[in-house]
Scaffold this active site. Sequence first.
Site, PDB file in Angstrom:
ATOM      1  N   GLU A   1       0.825  -1.203   0.000  1.00 30.28           N
ATOM      2  CA  GLU A   1       0.000   0.000   0.000  1.00 30.28           C
ATOM      3  C   GLU A   1       0.869   1.268   0.000  1.00 30.28           C
ATOM      4  O   GLU A   1       0.453   2.319  -0.478  1.00 30.28           O
ATOM      5  CB  GLU A   1      -0.926  -0.014   1.230  1.00 30.28           C
ATOM      6  CG  GLU A   1      -2.266   0.642   0.988  1.00 30.28           C
ATOM      7  CD  GLU A   1      -3.274   0.366   2.090  1.00 30.28           C
ATOM      8  OE1 GLU A   1      -4.317  -0.240   1.790  1.00 30.28           O
ATOM      9  OE2 GLU A   1      -3.052   0.753   3.250  1.00 30.28           O
TER      10      GLU A   1
ATOM     11  N   HIS B   1       6.822 -27.401  -0.721  1.00 33.88           N
ATOM     12  CA  HIS B   1       6.098 -28.490  -1.373  1.00 33.88           C
ATOM     13  C   HIS B   1       4.954 -27.953  -2.216  1.00 33.88           C
ATOM     14  O   HIS B   1       4.044 -28.692  -2.581  1.00 33.88           O
ATOM     15  CB  HIS B   1       5.605 -29.467  -0.297  1.00 33.88           C
ATOM     16  CG  HIS B   1       6.749 -30.052   0.481  1.00 33.88           C
ATOM     17  ND1 HIS B   1       7.298 -31.285   0.205  1.00 33.88           N
ATOM     18  CD2 HIS B   1       7.499 -29.524   1.495  1.00 33.88           C
ATOM     19  CE1 HIS B   1       8.318 -31.503   1.029  1.00 33.88           C
ATOM     20  NE2 HIS B   1       8.462 -30.448   1.817  1.00 33.88           N
TER      21      HIS B   1
ATOM     22  N   LYS C   1     -14.216   1.062  -3.538  1.00 38.57           N
ATOM     23  CA  LYS C   1     -15.240   1.565  -2.607  1.00 38.57           C
ATOM     24  C   LYS C   1     -16.303   2.347  -3.371  1.00 38.57           C
ATOM     25  O   LYS C   1     -17.495   2.203  -3.114  1.00 38.57           O
ATOM     26  CB  LYS C   1     -14.600   2.501  -1.571  1.00 38.57           C
ATOM     27  CG  LYS C   1     -13.716   1.798  -0.565  1.00 38.57           C
ATOM     28  CD  LYS C   1     -13.290   2.795   0.507  1.00 38.57           C
ATOM     29  CE  LYS C   1     -12.165   2.262   1.340  1.00 38.57           C
ATOM     30  NZ  LYS C   1     -11.540   3.279   2.174  1.00 38.57           N
TER      31      LYS C   1
HETATM   32  O1  PA5 Z   1      -3.017   1.736   5.927  1.00 43.23           O
HETATM   33  C1  PA5 Z   1      -4.110   2.263   5.782  1.00 43.23           C
HETATM   34  O2  PA5 Z   1      -4.277   3.486   5.864  1.00 43.23           O
HETATM   35  C2  PA5 Z   1      -5.352   1.424   5.515  1.00 43.23           C
HETATM   36  O3  PA5 Z   1      -5.024   0.078   5.359  1.00 43.23           O
HETATM   37  C3  PA5 Z   1      -6.335   1.557   6.658  1.00 43.23           C
HETATM   38  O4  PA5 Z   1      -5.734   1.161   7.840  1.00 43.23           O
HETATM   39  C4  PA5 Z   1      -7.585   0.716   6.421  1.00 43.23           C
HETATM   40  O5  PA5 Z   1      -8.165   1.056   5.198  1.00 43.23           O
HETATM   41  C5  PA5 Z   1      -8.591   0.901   7.545  1.00 43.23           C
HETATM   42  O6  PA5 Z   1      -8.940   2.252   7.673  1.00 43.23           O
HETATM   43  P1  PA5 Z   1      -9.701   2.810   8.926  1.00 43.23           P
HETATM   44  O7  PA5 Z   1      -8.824   2.664  10.107  1.00 43.23           O
HETATM   45  O8  PA5 Z   1      -9.993   4.237   8.591  1.00 43.23           O
HETATM   46  O9  PA5 Z   1     -10.965   2.000   9.076  1.00 43.23           O
END
Ligand code: PA5
Length: 443
Positions: free
Chosen positions: A283, A304, A418
């Site tokens: 990410e 394996h 989303k």
């Molecule tokens: O690293 C990030 O920013 C994302 O993976 C968020 O942690 C994830 O989308 C969850 O978001 P939130 O804490 O707003 O629910």
Amino acid sequence: MKICLKNAISFVPEGTMTTLAAQTQAANELLENGQGAGNDFLGWVHLPSETTEALLNDIQATADKLRAKAQIIVVAGIGGSYLGPRAVNEALDHTFGLNGNNPKVVYAGNNIGEDYLADLMELLEGKTFAIINISKSGTTTETALAFRLLKTMLEKQVGKAEAKDLIVCITDKAKGAARKVAEIEGYKTFVIPDNVGGRFSVLTPVGLLPIACAGHDIKALIQGARDMEKATGVEVAYENNPACQYAAMRNALYQFGKKIEIMANFNPKVHYFAEWWKQLYGESEGKDHKAIFPASVDLTTDLHSMGQWIQDGERSIFETVISIENPNKKVIFPKDEQNLDGLNFLAGKRVDEVNKMAELGTQLAHVDGGVPNIKISFEKVDEYNLGQFIYFFERGCGISGYMLGVNPFNQPGVEAYKKNMFALLDKPGYEEESKAIKMRLGV
Ligand code: PA5
């Protein structure tokens, strides 16, 4: 913690590392002086050294209250609000759930599987349970949906007044739906600092509360992270700075065609650390149509299955092996008079000796097969070493992302699914998108 690059360096042309070492220094300085992209999300850089005793005590006291009341603690969260605490707890818990008097910690809100949620509700039926609701934005569908289900169930089981003491919310300090609900309902809350993004938040209450609830030592975890913060700081020269060395090596390999990094472990305890690491690097770096694809295998299990691909498939990969030097427990292989299985040559040895030879044999085979190998060793799986692990990879990620030329601290790509999902579900405010998507699908 040690890093060994000797089985990777031979895969890049001479001189490459000198240039990249200088780049790591510049990138590390950007993390320190806040002059780089995404600089409003650098709160994690000095988080370990800035974490106060008072916060740790408050988290511990809250965990103790929940532990005293609940047989099961459900942690609701996804992505950065989920993977860190799960990684630490899975590493430190008993593999088969023999965790003494500790409550069982389970996870929800990280998927939308109806069967998963139904099974969870079956597990919770008739038990005393607590909920830790973790969402920085408070608007994440997966988590919000699970939280509403769990809250409704809890209130039905114990009544609204009692439920209030069994729910803790970890969210941002002012904005968002989760904060509003927590304030109206009177839940205990913890803050996710504005300047710490989800995937860098495991050392905030996001990780610390669920870890303390499982009975693990959060002070030792923070101490490990603090020591790694010092060891990877901007004043530490490249030769002694493991985060800079890791970032330099993976960027060098990427430049010379190694597009996939496989994190491999020889200890099933750290399986979820690879999940956490994949999110952190995937990410943070996967932007502008570039970046290494982070993948993972559990060895020897996957020798394996994926072992064949790693040994002989396309040569676009490198491995980062997490090597745990010492197991916490001891199992000696027994002698058998009949020796029907022919395994008496192992009699009297620790199982870990066999595992270590498998690790070394695999490393040699993969390097011979053209797979560069970065080895990262930790003394053992405990809170202190896991704290080091977390901070090491966070710092390495910040440096590596800046070297790649991306903003490591945003995630614009996550919004695309989303938007479509909300349009398909007719969420208020998405009327135009709903019309467009339905036209596209012909419905
Ligand atoms: O690293 C990030 O920013 C994302 O993976 C968020 O942690 C994830 O989308 C969850 O978001 P939130 O804490 O707003 O629910």
